[in-house]
Design an enzyme around this catalytic site. Sequence first.
Site, PDB file in Angstrom:
ATOM      1  N   GLN B 240      67.086  28.178  54.837  1.00 43.22           N
ATOM      2  CA  GLN B 240      65.948  27.268  54.735  1.00 43.22           C
ATOM      3  C   GLN B 240      66.427  25.839  54.470  1.00 43.22           C
ATOM      4  OE1 GLN B 240      63.224  30.553  52.516  1.00 43.22           O
ATOM      5  NE2 GLN B 240      62.307  28.539  52.522  1.00 43.22           N
ATOM      6  N   ARG B 387      56.687  31.389  48.359  1.00 36.36           N
ATOM      7  CA  ARG B 387      55.563  30.685  48.952  1.00 36.36           C
ATOM      8  C   ARG B 387      54.869  29.761  47.949  1.00 36.36           C
ATOM      9  NH1 ARG B 387      52.482  32.492  54.166  1.00 36.36           N
ATOM     10  NH2 ARG B 387      51.531  30.502  54.601  1.00 36.36           N
ATOM     11  N   CYS B 388      55.668  29.007  47.233  1.00 37.30           N
ATOM     12  CA  CYS B 388      55.081  28.024  46.338  1.00 37.30           C
ATOM     13  C   CYS B 388      56.148  26.986  46.033  1.00 37.30           C
ATOM     14  CB  CYS B 388      54.613  28.656  45.029  1.00 37.30           C
ATOM     15  SG  CYS B 388      55.908  29.377  44.024  1.00 37.30           S
ATOM     16  N   GLU B 763      51.731  26.382  51.074  1.00 35.46           N
ATOM     17  CA  GLU B 763      51.842  27.226  49.892  1.00 35.46           C
ATOM     18  C   GLU B 763      50.583  27.274  49.054  1.00 35.46           C
ATOM     19  OE1 GLU B 763      55.420  25.342  48.697  1.00 35.46           O
ATOM     20  OE2 GLU B 763      56.629  26.739  49.852  1.00 35.46           O
TER      21      GLU B 763
END
Lengths: 164, 809
Positions: B240, B387-388, B763
């Site tokens: 990522q 996802r945050c 997110e």
Amino acid sequence: MSKKMHISLTVNGKQEEFLAEPRELLIYTLRERLNITGPHIGCETSHCGACTVTIDGKSVKACTMFVAQADGADVTTIEGLGNPDSLHPLQEAFKEHHGLQCGYCTPGMITRAAKLLEENPNPTEDEIRFGMAGNLCRCTGYQNIVKSIRAAATEMNAAKEAAE
Amino acid sequence: MKDEITSRDDRVANLKGMGCSRKRVEDARFTQGKGNYVDDIKLDGMLFGDFVRSPYAHARIKSVNSEAALKVPGVLAVLTAEDLAPLGLHWMPTLAGDKQMVLADGKVLFQGQEVAFVVAEDRYAAADGIEAVEVEYEELPVIVDPFKSLESDVVLREDTVDENGKATDGAHGPRKHPNHIFTWEVGEKDATEQVIDEADVVATETMYYHRTHPCPLETCGSVASMDKVNGKLTLWGTFQAPHAIRTIVSLISGLEEHNIRVISPDIGGGFGNKVGAYPGYVCSVVASIVTGRPVKWIEDRMDNLMTTAFARDYWMTGKISATKEGKITGLHCNVTADHGGFDACADPTKFPAGFMNICTGSYDIPTAYLAVDGVYTNKAPGGVSYRCSFRVTEAVYFIERMIEVLAIELNMDAAELRRINFIKKDQFPYQSALGWEYDSGDYHTAWDKALKTVDYDGLRAEQAERVEAFKRGETRKIMGIGLSFFTEIVGAGPVKNCDILGLGMFDSCEIRIHPTGSAIARLGTISQGQGHATTFAQILASEIGLPADSITVEEGDTDTAPYGLGTYGSRSTPVAGAATAMAGRKIRAKAQMIAAYLLEVHDDDVEFDVDRFVVKGAPERFKTMKEIAFAAYNQAIPGIEPGLEAVSYYDPPNMTYPFGAYICVMDIDVDTGVTDIRRFYALDDCGTRINPMIIEGQVHGGLTEALAVALGQEIAYDDQGNVKTGTLMDFFLPTAWEVPNYETDHTVTPSPHHPIGAKGVGESPHVGGVPCFSNAVQDAFRPFGLRHTNMPHDHWRIWKTANSLGMHD
């Protein structure tokens, strides 16, 4: 190492023959031996469906089937569904309705959906959700996948009617 | 040149710029099975490497014997810590300032830990080799409870004590105990405690935010290819943050950075799992150097769930105080964070508990204090942002539960309690008690819109009727209304306080306009399904007046893309999106000079209009951007260099603060514990909206991951440190059958400091969704006496809750 077996099968219309160990999994055959990398590996336990292919008219998860079990079979993968000049209506519908994000589940998802629409050309939303429950997607929340499949069904039925 | 499209609206539409639901350019390859993920990469002579992993959670390694393994046909090498030690690669730095064993150095600290790396001709031979490696373990006492860890005589990490057995300082200050990693404090401790002591009403609650895992459908993997002739290493992988990986590889391998090319190909979902550096990456590199052949490493699902990148695992105790009328006066939050065997959290360096200090939420809370203690246990390392943004899901869950508990304490409606405590529109930019400056917001408008859309009062009336019906024995189904109002903090971040391993968290975009009026833009980020190739082209189309369809967006190749910190924490749009707009503006500034020259007027006498520069007051005199692009390459313009290119490195002045209002209506069968989500309404305010179709898709996906976490997904251990949820049989990923249709809605409050006002959205739905689903379950039981119960709310736990409340009597 155990004795190799003679395997013969058809993949996307092409006849393939080779020797393989009895333990060789079909997904390995497709991805490593035949360079068909559309079907993916997601779980190795039949849960996620990223490896879904069609074998003799049935949706099968290629990660938990030995290639020996597919000897003599007719296998279709995402690569056999459409081509750049003539996409399958499901491929068009997934693009049109944002039915994918990272794309990893998509080949299995579309391959399964194609089979579902063969079995049931006019499914309700519940029938789609139930029929697709063997294919996991982590990105879309399924809402647009359901929409894509529904749209493809409508499109395919209209095309069939026009042809008749 | 005659302009074929005449109407201004048509010209705008032709660009497919910001605000339109442009179809994704990525989809053609993905729908045809032509994606290129790391496991699709095949190189001549490529080998496959895989790990011998520890079956024990805590053990000393007495010996590793590779003799038999090396005789297995197809096995070429077996790497152990002993082989890596001379290279200094048996340990590697983590993103959190700690270090982690690449291969077990004398002991193992969690089940599944990497012990040896078997390199073979293919996967089957590697598996045979793994079977044949003999490892002798001596089991040690296992600690899976962070509270017990802080009291234990068992020292998990020998590098945390000095020769006298005394705890040494960690990366973030002194340790209280050898198994203690850090204490992180924010806010006013004494003042907060005083406010709480003196308050009319105080609500206290302890909650456990369970350990879970991002579990993207594609696991982690890498392919390393060391070209010994040219001295160049190419490393493909599920990264990522490809540029950060290149720097890390350089730092730990000693290879100079220009001799390393890192490529993130298509990534099959990330969700935080693919931010960190893993032993597999290092071992594939070493194995390629050792064998002189490319080496691939791909996790299987069990490896993925057991060893790479868990998320959450926060024990949170809160105290919230208020006046009798419900005005919040103070918030106190104490966290014990289980980090597993190594501190491998992916947080900006100065924030060992991420942005947990956003835990005052969307509320105007004058006084607050947060303390987080990180602790080692015999569990896998990680602590990633699933996802945050960094620990924001934990923070938002905490405050949204505390609000609900306070509402119970006050005997007040939780929607109203939120409303009277929201930060008001005219308070922005708002300085929070825990140190953030919220950029913009209009919470009351969003909340009122949400409550009105779902007919909140009607739902409460229906719920009251249902409670009565249940009590009369007419139904076994109860109804919950889950509320959540969240404020995120994303877009890390300003270089002045945000870095990872010393790398400032700016991001970048480089644009080249081709002579015929098409372009390529390269960014320091990398899409994992977010559709960057589609949306960044839209930003540029609006900025430079060339159609999005004529703009290629490329990411993920460190040899071609400008340096950037990658994609996670909803930072792509806030940071790289800003860089894109700024680079576009540099192009436009040069284009303006070229246009003025071509039109024979002063620079100030032309203005940009959609896709052209027009002479002010004379709209028939113009040069389109296409014409200007050509002129940039074929005309000698005095004082202006040929070409049309720009690069921007964007250091954001602040984070962005997306927010939203979510409401979930749920029916629960108290006899089976089965939940049925009847309705889910999600209003998101992510500032300027670039592509509504993609925003909606992000919301659907984030909510589904929230549903999973709230209703069943967990990484569970037994007391011997065995992972009980190592396959998708046990680890809950919702299917299409379990997921509802979501209603999406929005308000638009642009970020005042972002060049296009965008805040990021990927997110938000996860951050806001988890407390919303959880609150729906808890709200259903509130009339029957429930105050708080921990997630995940699977059927069994819900049944137990009903049972404990006497609802089966």
